[in-house]
Design a protein around this motif. Structure first.
Motif, PDB file in Angstrom:
ATOM      1  N   VAL A  91       1.105  -0.802  -0.247  1.00 22.73           N
ATOM      2  CA  VAL A  91      -0.429  -0.212  -0.227  1.00 22.73           C
ATOM      3  C   VAL A  91       0.852   1.586  -0.087  1.00 22.73           C
ATOM      4  N   ILE A  92       0.269   2.228  -0.790  1.00 21.55           N
ATOM      5  CA  ILE A  92       1.022   3.803  -0.764  1.00 21.55           C
ATOM      6  C   ILE A  92       0.545   4.781  -0.053  1.00 21.55           C
ATOM      7  N   VAL A  93       0.794   5.143   0.741  1.00 22.69           N
ATOM      8  CA  VAL A  93       0.022   6.444   1.416  1.00 22.69           C
ATOM      9  C   VAL A  93       1.029   7.951   1.605  1.00 22.69           C
ATOM     10  N   PHE A  94       0.391   8.403   1.578  1.00 23.62           N
ATOM     11  CA  PHE A  94       1.445  10.115   0.705  1.00 23.62           C
ATOM     12  C   PHE A  94       0.272  11.447   1.193  1.00 23.62           C
ATOM     13  N   SER A  95       1.354  12.025   1.215  1.00 24.95           N
ATOM     14  CA  SER A  95       0.658  13.553   2.250  1.00 24.95           C
ATOM     15  C   SER A  95       0.992  14.365   1.318  1.00 24.95           C
ATOM     16  N   PRO A  96       0.153  15.034   0.267  1.00 24.88           N
ATOM     17  CA  PRO A  96       0.324  16.152  -0.732  1.00 24.88           C
ATOM     18  C   PRO A  96       1.065  17.319  -0.304  1.00 24.88           C
ATOM     19  N   GLN A 111      -1.831   0.890 -12.226  1.00 17.54           N
ATOM     20  CA  GLN A 111      -1.534   0.377 -13.041  1.00 17.54           C
ATOM     21  C   GLN A 111      -0.787  -1.038 -13.096  1.00 17.54           C
ATOM     22  N   ALA A 112       0.039  -0.965 -10.972  1.00 14.42           N
ATOM     23  CA  ALA A 112       0.152  -1.681 -10.611  1.00 14.42           C
ATOM     24  C   ALA A 112      -0.075  -2.424  -9.896  1.00 14.42           C
ATOM     25  N   GLY A 113      -1.454  -1.942  -9.522  1.00 13.67           N
ATOM     26  CA  GLY A 113      -2.107  -2.382  -8.790  1.00 13.67           C
ATOM     27  C   GLY A 113      -1.876  -2.250  -7.459  1.00 13.67           C
ATOM     28  N   ILE A 114      -1.526  -1.341  -6.824  1.00 16.67           N
ATOM     29  CA  ILE A 114      -0.702  -0.706  -5.504  1.00 16.67           C
ATOM     30  C   ILE A 114      -2.114   0.199  -4.809  1.00 16.67           C
ATOM     31  N   PRO A 115      -3.181   0.119  -3.993  1.00 16.02           N
ATOM     32  CA  PRO A 115      -3.539   0.741  -3.413  1.00 16.02           C
ATOM     33  C   PRO A 115      -2.927   2.133  -2.998  1.00 16.02           C
ATOM     34  N   VAL A 116      -3.950   3.578  -3.159  1.00 19.08           N
ATOM     35  CA  VAL A 116      -3.295   4.754  -2.168  1.00 19.08           C
ATOM     36  C   VAL A 116      -4.002   5.295  -1.460  1.00 19.08           C
ATOM     37  N   ILE A 117      -3.441   5.519  -0.740  1.00 13.05           N
ATOM     38  CA  ILE A 117      -4.541   6.517   1.046  1.00 13.05           C
ATOM     39  C   ILE A 117      -3.352   7.817   0.445  1.00 13.05           C
ATOM     40  N   LEU A 118      -4.833   8.764   0.720  1.00 14.15           N
ATOM     41  CA  LEU A 118      -4.363  10.114   0.977  1.00 14.15           C
ATOM     42  C   LEU A 118      -4.307  10.641   2.105  1.00 14.15           C
ATOM     43  N   MET A 119      -2.912  10.979   2.922  1.00 13.43           N
ATOM     44  CA  MET A 119      -3.500  11.156   4.660  1.00 13.43           C
ATOM     45  C   MET A 119      -2.653  12.480   4.539  1.00 13.43           C
TER      46      MET A 119
END
Ligand code: AHR
Length: 325
Positions: A91-96, A111-119
């Motif tokens: 999982v990718i978590v990032f704080s833009p 496209q790589a199938g990795i879910p993203v959580i915006l924190m």
């Protein structure tokens, strides 16, 4: 913080309700789960506490945390996300840092199938499928709370007209945009209030000092009635400048701030800040609960906001729960 804990509990409950209610699920094979976390920087005490919260929560959940700190540079965040994709994190978590400019790299994650959580902060995109969930403050509500405090204060003191200066956070970031919009939506149509200047302090204490120096030079202390500052770090810098210039913050100039860091809470108790709109950095536990939901293939809430409060000179400030971070 007790409120942070309450929020985590509410979120855990929601996760349970939206998935297999009533069942205790294992955390997946937690030892092999890796979360890629792109933190935007270390600009404030809020951010430092937020990073610590993420590290602690990942440790408690037994997840590996690959963290990259971007030092306020969007390009570095994009590079970090690309490296998480290459590593194939779960999982990718990032704080833009800002809202725009994320579509390409998030398309690669998708496209790589990795879910993203915006924190903590949101993005602006036409494609909502580029992230799975957002977790963080309702910054618009925070801005409204700042405005509501000011209206209440003006009512209580019978003020006829107040000149406001605003020190804003990072230009085009979600908290900057929404704290300004929420505040203006409350006070904008009220003839008692005029925002005479609005300048960016980038959420940094040093820039808060620079901004206040500039504002005092332009308007003089007598020309400013209210300071609305988008975070405590900038506010504390502004307080230093006011006091060096012989101005009494909290008395000569009404001070409204956002966050709730310990030094600012002390200033509130000392009467040097009049109001702090709370913004909690303790998001780590709730983020890891979302990660757990994702790795267990449960549906997770699309948007989650922590419960936040307002502390001001209208309250009993001896409450021991009010300690800050
Ligand atoms: O995005 C949250 C904001 O970012 C905090 O209010 C501020 O202190 C931080 O730098």
């Amino acid at each position: 913080m007790r409120r942070g804990l309450a929020f985590i509990m509410i979120l855990m409950l929601l996760l349970g309700l939206s998935g297999c209610a009533g069942k205790q699920e294992p955390a997946g094979d937690s030892t092999s789960i890796v979360v890629g976390f792109s933190q935007l920087g270390a600009e404030s005490s809020w951010r430092i506490a937020n990073t610590a919260s993420m590290e602690q929560a990942a440790k408690e959940a037994g997840y590996g945390l690959m963290m990259e700190n971007a030092n306020q540079k969007q390009e570095k965040q994009i590079d970090a996300i690309r490296s998480f994709i290459a590593y194939r994190v779960d999982v990718i978590v990032f704080s833009p840092i800002v809202e725009t400019g994320w579509d390409n790299v998030l398309t690669e994650a998708k496209q790589a199938g990795i879910p993203v959580i915006l924190m903590d902060r949101m993005i602006e995109t036409q494609d909502d499928s580029l992230y799975t969930a957002y977790i963080g403050a309702d910054f618009y509500a925070e801005g409204r709370r700042a405005g509501e405090y000011l209206v209440r204060k003006a009512d209580a003191t019978g003020a006829e007209h107040l000149n406001i200066v605003e020190i804003c956070g990072t230009t085009d970031s979600t908290p900057m945009r929404d704290r300004q919009r929420g505040f203006m939506d409350v006070i904008g149509a009220d003839p008692r209030f005029t925002v005479i200047a609005s300048i960016s302090g980038d959420f940094l204490r040093s820039k808060g000092e620079e901004c206040m120096t500039d504002l005092l030079a332009r308007f003089g202390a007598d020309g400013i009635d209210v300071l609305y500052s988008h975070n405590d770090s900038m506010t504390l810098g502004a307080l230093d400048v006011m006091e060096k210039a012989g101005v009494r913050p909290g008395r000569d100039i009404l001070v409204i701030s956002v966050d709730g860091e310990a030094e600012a809470v002390r200033a509130l108790k000392d009467g040097r800040i009049n109001c702090i709109v709370q913004c909690t950095p303790a998001l780590g536990g709730s983020v890891m609960a979302l990660v757990q939901g994702l790795v267990n293939n449960r549906s997770i809430p699309r948007v989650s906001h922590p419960v936040e409060a307002v502390f001001s000179d209208f309250d009993d400030l001896t409450d021991p729960a009010l300690e800050g971070f």
